[in-house]
Structures are given as C-alpha cells and as structure tokens.
Design an enzyme around this catalytic site. Structure first.
Site, mmCIF file in Angstrom:
data_model
loop_
_atom_site.group_PDB
_atom_site.id
_atom_site.type_symbol
_atom_site.label_atom_id
_atom_site.label_comp_id
_atom_site.label_asym_id
_atom_site.label_seq_id
_atom_site.Cartn_x
_atom_site.Cartn_y
_atom_site.Cartn_z
ATOM 1 N N PRO A 2 0.762 -1.396 -0.027
ATOM 2 C CG PRO A 2 0.065 -1.324 1.801
ATOM 3 C CD PRO A 2 1.202 -1.809 1.498
ATOM 4 C CD GLU A 3 2.607 3.278 -4.081
ATOM 5 O OE1 GLU A 3 2.727 4.068 -4.568
ATOM 6 O OE2 GLU A 3 3.100 2.343 -5.115
ATOM 7 C CG HIS A 97 -0.538 -16.065 4.634
ATOM 8 N ND1 HIS A 97 1.121 -16.945 4.904
ATOM 9 C CD2 HIS A 97 -0.072 -16.338 3.297
ATOM 10 C CE1 HIS A 97 0.811 -17.305 4.006
ATOM 11 N NE2 HIS A 97 0.520 -17.240 2.736
ATOM 12 N NE ARG A 116 8.014 -10.648 -0.065
ATOM 13 C CZ ARG A 116 7.956 -9.742 -1.245
ATOM 14 N NH1 ARG A 116 7.732 -8.742 -1.704
ATOM 15 N NH2 ARG A 116 9.970 -9.172 -0.996
#
Length: 276
Positions: A2-3, A97, A116
């Site tokens: 996300p930006e 996750h 990740r």
DNA sequence: GACAACCTGACC
DNA sequence: GGTCAGGTTGTC
C-alpha cells in the site's frame, strides 16, 4: 502493497467502523509482528496488554497508520509490502497468513494479514509522541510541500528523480506505482538526476503526483497484487495505470511501446517519446 | 549511493 | 532453477 491512497482508504474505513470500540483481547499468531512497548516481540497466544483500550482516533502519516486510544496509548502500524487490515471478514480467522487478531467488546474483529511479514503493529505508550517522531522523520506529502521547498530538497541529491521521490524522508507517501505514473504524467524521465530538474518541472511533477494520488484515492487504491481495503474489497486503480506494470503496452499519449527499466533496484516504466 | 536483508509466493 | 513483487532499514 500500500502507498498513500491505499493506507488512507483503510484509515477512513477503520475510522468509520471502530471509533469508540473497546478492545477485549489480541490474539498474537506471529510475535515479531505484534511488538510490545519495549520494542520487543510479544509472546504467542492471547495477549491482554490492550484490554480495555478504546479507539479515539485513527490518523495517517505517509504510509504509517496510528490508532490512538483514549488513554493516550496506541498502535503504530506499517503494512509494508503485503499487510492487510480487514474488519469482520471472518474467513480471515482460518486463512493462512493471518498474523494478529484484535477483538472488540462489540464482537467486531480486526484481522492483520501479511504474507511476507514485513509489516508490524507497535504498541506505543504515547501514541501522539510516536506519531510526532515519524512525522519529523518523514518529508511533507505532495499536496502540502511548497514547490520551492520541493526543488530545494531535490537539488540536494545526486540520485535519480525516481529514487528521490520514493525517499520517504524527502517526500512522504509516494511508492513505486504512483512514482512511475506521476513521472509519466509530468513528462519527466525517471532516470534524470533529481538536481537537474527546473522549477517548472518540479511544479509539474508535484501536481502530477497529486493527480495520480487523488485518482488512487477516488478508485479505492491499486489492487494489482495483494491489496484489499478494510472490507476485503479490491480497489480499481490498477485498471487505469498510466505506465506502471504496462511493459510493451502502448503509451496513453503517443501510442509508442512502454519500456521496462530498473532504477535503483526497482521496476520502472517509461515512454521514451513522452518523458524527457 | 549501492546493496543486502527482512519473508513468502507467483510466475517464467 | 531463477527472478520478481506495492517498503523500509541497516550495512559497506
């Protein structure tokens, strides 16, 4: 992932749903992601460190989120590449996750999901102070930076303009997607040295970055890869990428093939006809 | 300023 | 098998 537009979308949605909600417990599935106030990982299992905390406000600085509790404590959150925060999407309870689950007294839940595991939730004993420290470390966001200040900052570095605008201490909130698209919209080659830009180009770049960020916000963000909003829904900005990820496809201005480059270790896309 | 590191998964 | 991925930090 996300930006700025994606993080802001999540911030708004969490604010709509969870102001005044009271925490009853936090389930920690990966201790290094839920970090205690001493900056050390917590232990696996149900954690009671935030019991009774009530959400007063949720703010954002660049790509960082800050959940403020009425006690003055709070959570500083960064989603890094693949972090998701979703509210009440209960399939996340059992999906792989999911790393942290926050449960509220009204039965609602926040799931923190992260393939990740680069992202984190930091427990802060003084969230306003923690936010201030981050704010001081980061540069201004594109819509508030002064053009002459932006120029001054760019002139101080010998890096490429692409590298410079990705540097969060120079300019906050812009990541690889919006940097790539913004440079194309401004007609500036990402390989240019930042200190060769004229004031007129800096102005154009700042406006272009604002335009693509606002477009990202309006479309609910870019879900090219794993991004989903706080309701688990994909954004739509990926359907209108200007150059990002469009290797070999036609330039939206001149129709020439877009080229893939590697700049500062990151993928970049450029129309060599339109970007100088 | 370049590059590896932190991780997992997708794709060639 | 190798390379790539929306980010940041710490090392040479």
């Amino acid at each position: 992932m996300p930006e700025l537009p994606e993080v802001e979308t999540i911030r708004k949605q969490l604010s709509e749903q969870l102001i005044d909600a009271e925490i009853v417990d936090v389930e920690v599935r990966v201790p290094k992601i839920f970090v205690g106030p001493t900056s050390s990982p917590t232990t696996l299992g149900v954690n009671h460190i935030l019991d009774g905390e009530v959400i007063a406000k949720i703010s954002r600085v660049g790509k960082y989120l800050f959940i403020h509790f009425s006690s003055g404590r709070g959570l500083a959150i960064h989603l890094k590449m693949t972090g998701r925060l979703v509210i009440d999407v209960h399939t996340y309870a059992t999906v792989p996750h999911t790393r942290v689950v926050i449960t509220f007294k009204n039965k609602r839940k926040i799931y923190y999901w992260d393939t990740r595991m680069f992202g984190y939730l930091h427990v802060e004993s003084n969230i306003a102070e923690a936010e201030g420290i981050v704010k001081a470390k980061l540069g201004p966001e594109p819509w508030v930076i002064d053009d002459s200040e932006f120029l001054r900052r760019l002139q101080k570095t010998g890096r490429t303009i692409k590298d410079a605008i990705l540097d969060q201490s120079l300019l906050a909130g812009v990541g690889n997607i919006y940097a790539s698209d913004g440079l194309w919209l401004a007609g500036i080659d990402p390989r240019r040295k930042a200190n060769t830009l004229k004031l007129s180009e800096v102005k154009k770049l700042r406006m272009s970055l604002c335009t693509v960020l606002e477009r990202g916000l309006a479309t609910g963000g870019a879900s090219d890869n794993s991004y989903v909003d706080a309701y688990g829904k994909r954004g739509a900005y990926q359907n209108e990428f200007l150059v990002y990820g469009r290797t070999g496809e036609p330039c939206r201005k001149c129709g020439r093939e877009l080229k893939y480059l590697k700049i500062g270790g990151r993928g970049s896309w450029v129309c060599e006809n339109c970007q100088k």
